[in-house]
Design a protein around this motif. Sequence first.
Motif, mmCIF file in Angstrom:
data_model
loop_
_atom_site.group_PDB
_atom_site.id
_atom_site.type_symbol
_atom_site.label_atom_id
_atom_site.label_comp_id
_atom_site.label_asym_id
_atom_site.label_seq_id
_atom_site.Cartn_x
_atom_site.Cartn_y
_atom_site.Cartn_z
ATOM 1 N N LYS A 99 22.093 112.957 -21.805
ATOM 2 C CA LYS A 99 23.128 112.135 -22.417
ATOM 3 C C LYS A 99 23.333 110.899 -21.556
ATOM 4 O O LYS A 99 23.603 110.996 -20.356
ATOM 5 N N THR A 100 23.196 109.720 -22.163
ATOM 6 C CA THR A 100 23.251 108.475 -21.403
ATOM 7 C C THR A 100 24.266 107.483 -21.966
ATOM 8 O O THR A 100 24.256 106.311 -21.598
ATOM 9 N N CYS A 101 25.128 107.954 -22.848
ATOM 10 C CA CYS A 101 26.233 107.118 -23.301
ATOM 11 C C CYS A 101 27.420 108.020 -23.607
ATOM 12 O O CYS A 101 27.259 109.225 -23.846
ATOM 13 N N GLY A 102 28.608 107.443 -23.565
ATOM 14 C CA GLY A 102 29.807 108.231 -23.790
ATOM 15 C C GLY A 102 30.102 109.140 -22.609
ATOM 16 O O GLY A 102 29.601 108.945 -21.495
ATOM 17 N N VAL A 103 30.915 110.170 -22.829
ATOM 18 C CA VAL A 103 31.310 111.090 -21.766
ATOM 19 C C VAL A 103 30.121 111.969 -21.390
ATOM 20 O O VAL A 103 29.517 112.623 -22.246
ATOM 21 N N ILE A 104 29.784 111.959 -20.109
ATOM 22 C CA ILE A 104 28.644 112.747 -19.649
ATOM 23 C C ILE A 104 29.049 113.867 -18.704
ATOM 24 O O ILE A 104 28.234 114.747 -18.407
ATOM 25 N N ALA A 118 25.982 101.161 -19.964
ATOM 26 C CA ALA A 118 24.763 100.379 -19.734
ATOM 27 C C ALA A 118 25.002 99.326 -18.653
ATOM 28 O O ALA A 118 26.138 98.919 -18.395
ATOM 29 N N VAL A 119 23.900 98.872 -18.029
ATOM 30 C CA VAL A 119 24.027 97.804 -17.031
ATOM 31 C C VAL A 119 23.919 96.425 -17.670
ATOM 32 O O VAL A 119 24.384 95.447 -17.110
ATOM 33 N N TYR A 450 19.493 102.904 -14.133
ATOM 34 C CA TYR A 450 19.730 101.944 -15.212
ATOM 35 C C TYR A 450 21.114 102.138 -15.837
ATOM 36 O O TYR A 450 21.375 101.623 -16.915
ATOM 37 N N LEU A 451 21.979 102.864 -15.153
ATOM 38 C CA LEU A 451 23.305 103.171 -15.681
ATOM 39 C C LEU A 451 24.401 102.736 -14.728
ATOM 40 O O LEU A 451 24.249 102.796 -13.502
ATOM 41 N N ASN A 452 25.536 102.318 -15.287
ATOM 42 C CA ASN A 452 26.803 102.297 -14.576
ATOM 43 C C ASN A 452 27.576 103.552 -14.986
ATOM 44 O O ASN A 452 27.378 104.072 -16.087
#
Length: 480
Positions: A99-104, A118-119, A450-452
């Motif tokens: 999972k790479t968006c929303g609550v992880i 996203a960055v 690649y994530l904030n």
Amino acid sequence: MNVRATAAETAGAPADEAARRIVELVARARDAQRAFEFAGQEVLDTAAAAAAWAIMEPARNRRLAELSVRDTGLGNADDKFRKNFRKTLGLLRDLQGRKTCGVIARDPVKGIVEIARAVGVVAAVTPSTNPGATPANKIVNALKCGNAVIVAPSPKGYSSCALLIDFIHAEFEKAGLDPALVQVLPEPVSKAATAALMREADLVVATGSQANVRMAYASGTPAFGVGAGNVASIVERSADLRDAAHKIALSKTFDNATSCSSENSVVIEEAVYDAMLDELRRSGGVLLDAAQKAKLQAVMWQDGKLSERCTAKSATRIAQAAGLDALASREPKFLMVEERGFGADHPFSGEKLAPVLTVYRARDFAHAANIVRDIYAYMGAGHSVGLHTAQTDLALDLGERLPVARVIVNQAHCLATGGNFDNGLPFSLSMGCGTWGRNNFSGNLDFHHYLNITRIAYPVAEHVPEVDALLGDYFRRVGR
């Protein structure tokens, strides 16, 4: 919308005009990314899958592999075909279900909720040694995390990278995705254009020459760059010598040693030195004598720099270039030279990007580790070290003492370091080398980079520890 400017549009353009075109390129990417970021996990996964299939589909993969070798003169098409497929397949394995968006994540005890963000626009700087696999890896990771990406390929690798982008856009059209999410710098690619892209992007991920990595770190934009490769492997006396030789030969010859993870040196304990050399010969290696070594050195390095005549060429072609025709007629898989020294006066102690293996003799395991330390003091600190042994606990000693981010045990090094199906490292073509290699990370570059992460902090019951609970042991040993 056309997201690839033509060479005619940019040829001869003044610097300010080129900079303006970069700004426009990034603006298109940013517009596409703002909508893409919040499209949901299914859309992000679709984009990543589209980019992956663009390079994995056999006919397109073959075209990319053959074009890469034709235009760069580096490596061989069959190995690039395998690399393009396996590295991308492995990446998809790593990303599946992530999972790479929303609550992880939620931690009710600490009252923390984590949200993946996203960055933005990623500038992906890629090398000529892997003009298909490396940009594909970065593009898939970037898309999986809701980003847009603009690739700055090496000039030699431009044709392969541009064709890859065309294939991705074809898949995007089928999936209803905006092609502006994945773009490439217009031809001709220059240092000035790459630097301008770095300044305008939100994140730089740089793989390739150390000049590009340094430029990335100096760009003023957050950046991940990787250190120089110069891998050494140790053959300890308890090793299965036949297995070790087979794996070292496989690693040394894959894609004509274009990988930064291919062994440049092997350090063999004296107790098994001669036997190991025999096994390396059986695996296709040829040991040069002193006169042959001098001829090879003269052709491989000119004015202190590696010569294009030998870089990523076959051992046979390198032997021919060095005037070693009798040796070339034996069609060796790789060449071996014995060495004792380190540093610029001993160039074989450095990275060679060719199927040429430097051999060191060590008295024992401790001496072997010291030889590797001396090699890395010259070049390659932080990358990784190989170990072939039946005493696998010795890997812990190397991991605790040597300036390396990875210790690869009983594996073909160039296949294992960037992740493989028989180890747990993330699939990547960009390996961080930590502060030893002047990098700001020491892992394999993967989707996490690649994530904030946004963290929400809710109040929880207060707990203030007593001083003695934390410092009691110190007080007992040292006093107040």
